[in-house]
Design a protein around this motif. Structure first.
Motif, PDB file in Angstrom:
ATOM      1  N   ARG A 371      86.552 -56.432 -43.943  1.00  0.00           N
ATOM      2  CA  ARG A 371      86.589 -57.842 -43.588  1.00  0.00           C
ATOM      3  C   ARG A 371      87.918 -58.442 -44.032  1.00  0.00           C
ATOM      4  O   ARG A 371      88.414 -58.149 -45.118  1.00  0.00           O
ATOM      5  CB  ARG A 371      85.448 -58.618 -44.253  1.00  0.00           C
ATOM      6  N   THR A 372      88.512 -59.259 -43.196  1.00  0.00           N
ATOM      7  CA  THR A 372      89.757 -59.930 -43.548  1.00  0.00           C
ATOM      8  C   THR A 372      89.472 -61.030 -44.580  1.00  0.00           C
ATOM      9  O   THR A 372      88.311 -61.311 -44.903  1.00  0.00           O
ATOM     10  CB  THR A 372      90.411 -60.555 -42.312  1.00  0.00           C
ATOM     11  N   THR A 374      89.494 -64.080 -44.186  1.00  0.00           N
ATOM     12  CA  THR A 374      88.722 -65.165 -43.580  1.00  0.00           C
ATOM     13  C   THR A 374      87.452 -64.660 -42.878  1.00  0.00           C
ATOM     14  O   THR A 374      86.915 -65.324 -42.000  1.00  0.00           O
ATOM     15  CB  THR A 374      89.588 -65.935 -42.566  1.00  0.00           C
ATOM     16  N   ASN A 375      86.992 -63.476 -43.281  1.00  0.00           N
ATOM     17  CA  ASN A 375      85.759 -62.887 -42.746  1.00  0.00           C
ATOM     18  C   ASN A 375      85.867 -62.476 -41.280  1.00  0.00           C
ATOM     19  O   ASN A 375      84.860 -62.392 -40.579  1.00  0.00           O
ATOM     20  CB  ASN A 375      84.567 -63.836 -42.934  1.00  0.00           C
ATOM     21  N   GLY A 376      87.081 -62.216 -40.827  1.00  0.00           N
ATOM     22  CA  GLY A 376      87.257 -61.539 -39.553  1.00  0.00           C
ATOM     23  C   GLY A 376      87.149 -60.040 -39.776  1.00  0.00           C
ATOM     24  O   GLY A 376      86.629 -59.581 -40.798  1.00  0.00           O
ATOM     25  N   SER A 377      87.666 -59.269 -38.837  1.00  0.00           N
ATOM     26  CA  SER A 377      87.549 -57.823 -38.947  1.00  0.00           C
ATOM     27  C   SER A 377      88.874 -57.143 -38.601  1.00  0.00           C
ATOM     28  O   SER A 377      89.555 -57.550 -37.657  1.00  0.00           O
ATOM     29  CB  SER A 377      86.457 -57.306 -38.005  1.00  0.00           C
ATOM     30  N   ILE A 536      87.164 -62.176 -30.232  1.00  0.00           N
ATOM     31  CA  ILE A 536      87.923 -62.972 -31.196  1.00  0.00           C
ATOM     32  C   ILE A 536      87.261 -64.342 -31.340  1.00  0.00           C
ATOM     33  O   ILE A 536      87.183 -65.118 -30.383  1.00  0.00           O
ATOM     34  CB  ILE A 536      89.394 -63.149 -30.754  1.00  0.00           C
ATOM     35  N   HIS A 537      86.784 -64.644 -32.554  1.00  0.00           N
ATOM     36  CA  HIS A 537      86.130 -65.920 -32.832  1.00  0.00           C
ATOM     37  C   HIS A 537      86.776 -66.551 -34.062  1.00  0.00           C
ATOM     38  O   HIS A 537      87.015 -65.870 -35.074  1.00  0.00           O
ATOM     39  CB  HIS A 537      84.627 -65.720 -33.069  1.00  0.00           C
ATOM     40  N   TRP A 538      87.025 -67.857 -33.988  1.00  0.00           N
ATOM     41  CA  TRP A 538      87.715 -68.541 -35.086  1.00  0.00           C
ATOM     42  C   TRP A 538      87.205 -69.973 -35.207  1.00  0.00           C
ATOM     43  O   TRP A 538      87.153 -70.717 -34.223  1.00  0.00           O
ATOM     44  CB  TRP A 538      89.219 -68.545 -34.841  1.00  0.00           C
ATOM     45  N   GLN A 544      87.320 -69.711 -40.796  1.00  0.00           N
ATOM     46  CA  GLN A 544      86.480 -68.525 -40.821  1.00  0.00           C
ATOM     47  C   GLN A 544      86.576 -67.783 -39.486  1.00  0.00           C
ATOM     48  O   GLN A 544      86.604 -68.400 -38.421  1.00  0.00           O
ATOM     49  CB  GLN A 544      85.029 -68.897 -41.090  1.00  0.00           C
ATOM     50  N   GLY A 545      86.623 -66.449 -39.582  1.00  0.00           N
ATOM     51  CA  GLY A 545      86.652 -65.616 -38.394  1.00  0.00           C
ATOM     52  C   GLY A 545      87.950 -64.859 -38.261  1.00  0.00           C
ATOM     53  O   GLY A 545      88.665 -64.623 -39.246  1.00  0.00           O
ATOM     54  N   ASP A 546      88.271 -64.492 -37.032  1.00  0.00           N
ATOM     55  CA  ASP A 546      89.480 -63.715 -36.763  1.00  0.00           C
ATOM     56  C   ASP A 546      90.669 -64.648 -36.622  1.00  0.00           C
ATOM     57  O   ASP A 546      90.831 -65.324 -35.600  1.00  0.00           O
ATOM     58  CB  ASP A 546      89.305 -62.881 -35.494  1.00  0.00           C
TER      59      ASP A 546
END
Length: 556
Positions: A371-372, A374-377, A536-538, A544-546
């Protein structure tokens, strides 16, 4: 071209080496006038009175009263005036232009201008936050639960000058109600949109053309919009060609720089000497206008863990307003400040724990699937271990690291980093909405129509190579000239390592369609617009997200 990886001479190499390339100062028009900026000598105060001298024929003074639209440079926030009106907020703030045919006479006129100021106390300490952001990952900051100890360090980074080849500058013309400006710029449509806002003219009455650019590094992203607005207002008034080019000293004193930053980092260390959580705060100095500081702060915060994976984070940041010269874009956009801090912090944590810094840092390296911050991947392969092994071998790092401490004036270090490619979060899809066009004429000559600027990175060559390879035609059959907003759609700014990934991706799609429908001797054209990948969600508000669609990785 059959293989895009084959190195070839750059298409602009000869024109630059021979002196044929036209930089902004090289443009000359019959009857051209020159402009010089009159600036505030104080950092904070009010303008009480202005006394302008009687002007010789052919000379003019341009100030805020000549602006047809709003006295604002359109960036993100509307807080940068084109010319100061009643208040001045930093030393060097532009108050007016003096325009005329003779540079020495212009200086004489400027010396006779009298401005009465009421000076007020300036703010230079970082006390006035104008933007605050915060996000967390996992359980956030949890020192009281598991921490055997907390390690804390604070890091500071200073202003940094971009040091591009030629100073900021524009040349402009007025013809039958149309304003045309040629500039040393990164983002033609940033300039055009700023001019539309300030001049209240129809779009077809404003033209922006890129001159050859000898490096920009972010310094020619948003700042040229200020100069262009000033010049365009002057063009409307005098209706003659005008050149506004800074001297190097002026450029260094009043243009945007990399934001100074203060970064406080805390690590909760558990009983096994493992980092259980991090708490990070970054403050940056915007100077006297917001500009792009909010985005710079966001990208700095997203880079809080650098090329490492830490499961629990609390990251916050503030943009501070001061009476300093405004700061702005610079390569990396906030991330380099944070990369310096996290790399130093990992080294200092290891030293405080009396562990080998090299092995300590390896344990936290990001891996595909992590997980990045910011909780992306991280969806793509990450080859940091292989890259580090190669770097260590080439540099003979371990031998030198063991020997150098016994020698004077010797040292060696290493660092890892990542770079988020493209605009932050949903910026590409919701804000930029990049469009490109690829044209083929009846002679089968193909032309790339994009607003992306070659500022030394070589895209006049690489985009041609891309199209040439896909269409399986000679490179000489593909044209890509300096962008002109009358001829190219808005493919977005030349920033954020997005040109080949985003713009190049769209050009490649258009080329594939052209190839599938190629008919020799028939003119065709294809347009493409960026669409965000569905995975891709932000969330902009929660951070939070990608944050990015893809990442690049590096080892120093």
């Amino acid at each position: 071209m059959k293989d895009i990886t084959i190195s070839i001479p750059r298409v602009d190499a000869w024109e630059k080496a021979s002196g044929q390339a036209k930089y902004v100062s090289d443009y000359v028009y019959p009857g051209m006038l020159y402009a010089k900026t009159f600036r505030s000598p104080i950092a904070s105060g009010k303008i009480l009175a202005r006394r302008y001298p009687r002007l010789p024929e052919g000379y003019a003074i341009i100030d805020y009263r000549d602006i047809p639209g709003k006295n604002v440079v359109k960036v993100i926030m509307e807080d940068m005036p084109i010319f100061a009106e009643m208040n001045v907020t930093y030393r060097g703030e532009p108050i007016l232009l003096v325009v005329g045919p003779d540079k020495e006479k212009i200086l004489e006129i400027m010396a006779s201008i009298q401005i009465d100021y009421q000076e007020t106390p300036a703010i230079f300490e970082w006390t006035k936050s104008i933007i605050h952001k915060q996000y967390s990952k996992g359980d956030g900051w949890k020192p009281s639960i598991e921490a055997a100890r907390v390690i804390e360090y604070t890091y500071k980074t200073p202003l940094q000058e971009q040091a591009y080849l030629e100073p900021q500058g524009f040349v402009g013309t007025y013809d039958a109600g149309k304003i045309s400006v040629i500039g040393s710029i990164q983002c033609p449509y940033y300039v055009k949109n700023a001019l539309l806002f300030a001049l209240r003219l129809p779009s077809d009455k404003i033209q922006v053309i890129q001159a050859t650019v000898g490096g920009a590094f972010g310094g020619k992203e948003e700042f040229p919009s200020l100069m262009a607005c000033q010049l365009a207002v002057a063009l409307l008034k005098v209706k003659k060609p005008i050149k506004l080019v800074y001297e190097r000293e002026e450029d260094i004193l009043v243009t945007t720089k990399r934001h100074p930053a203060t970064i406080k980092m805390q690590a909760a260390i558990d009983d096994n000497d493992h980092i259980s959580s991090l708490k990070v705060h970054i403050g940056i100095d915007a100077g006297a206008t917001t500009g792009l500081s909010g985005v710079v702060l966001m990208r700095a915060m997203i880079a809080a863990t650098g090329a490492y994976t830490i499961d629990h984070l609390d990251v916050s940041g503030d943009v501070y307003w001061t009476n300093q010269v405004p700061n702005g874009a610079f390569r990396g956009f906030g991330a380099p400040q944070m990369m310096f801090a996290i790399e130093m912090f990992m080294e200092h944590i290891a030293q405080d724990l009396k562990q080998d810094p090299f092995q300590f840092r390896l344990r936290y390296l990001a891996k595909m699937g992590d997980r990045t911050s910011t909780n992306g991947s991280f969806r793509d392969p990450i080859l940091l271990i292989e890259m580090i092994e190669q770097a260590m071998k080439i540099s003979d790092y371990h031998t030198k690291a063991a020997r150098f401490p016994t020698l004077k004036y010797h040292g060696i270090g290493w660092s890892v980093f990542l770079h988020g490619c493209g605009f932050t979060g949903s910026g590409e899809a919701l804000t930029i909405k990049a469009r490109i066009r690829l044209e083929k004429d009846s002679q089968d000559q193909v032309t790339i129509r994009v607003a992306a600027v070659d500022m030394g990175q070589g895209i006049r060559t690489t985009l041609r190579k891309l199209v040439s390879q896909i269409l399986e035609i000679p490179l000489s059959q593909v044209d890509f000239d300096l962008p002109d907003t009358d001829l190219v759609p808005d493919s977005g700014p030349t920033v954020a390592s997005r040109t080949m990934m985003i713009v190049g991706g769209l050009v490649a799609k258009a080329a594939e369609k052209m190839k599938a429908n190629w008919l020799s001797g028939k003119a065709i054209a294809y347009e493409e617009q960026y669409v965000q990948p569905p995975e891709i969600h932000w969330d902009e508000d929660k951070m939070q997200g990608d944050a990015y669609p893809a990442y690049s990785w590096g080892v120093n």
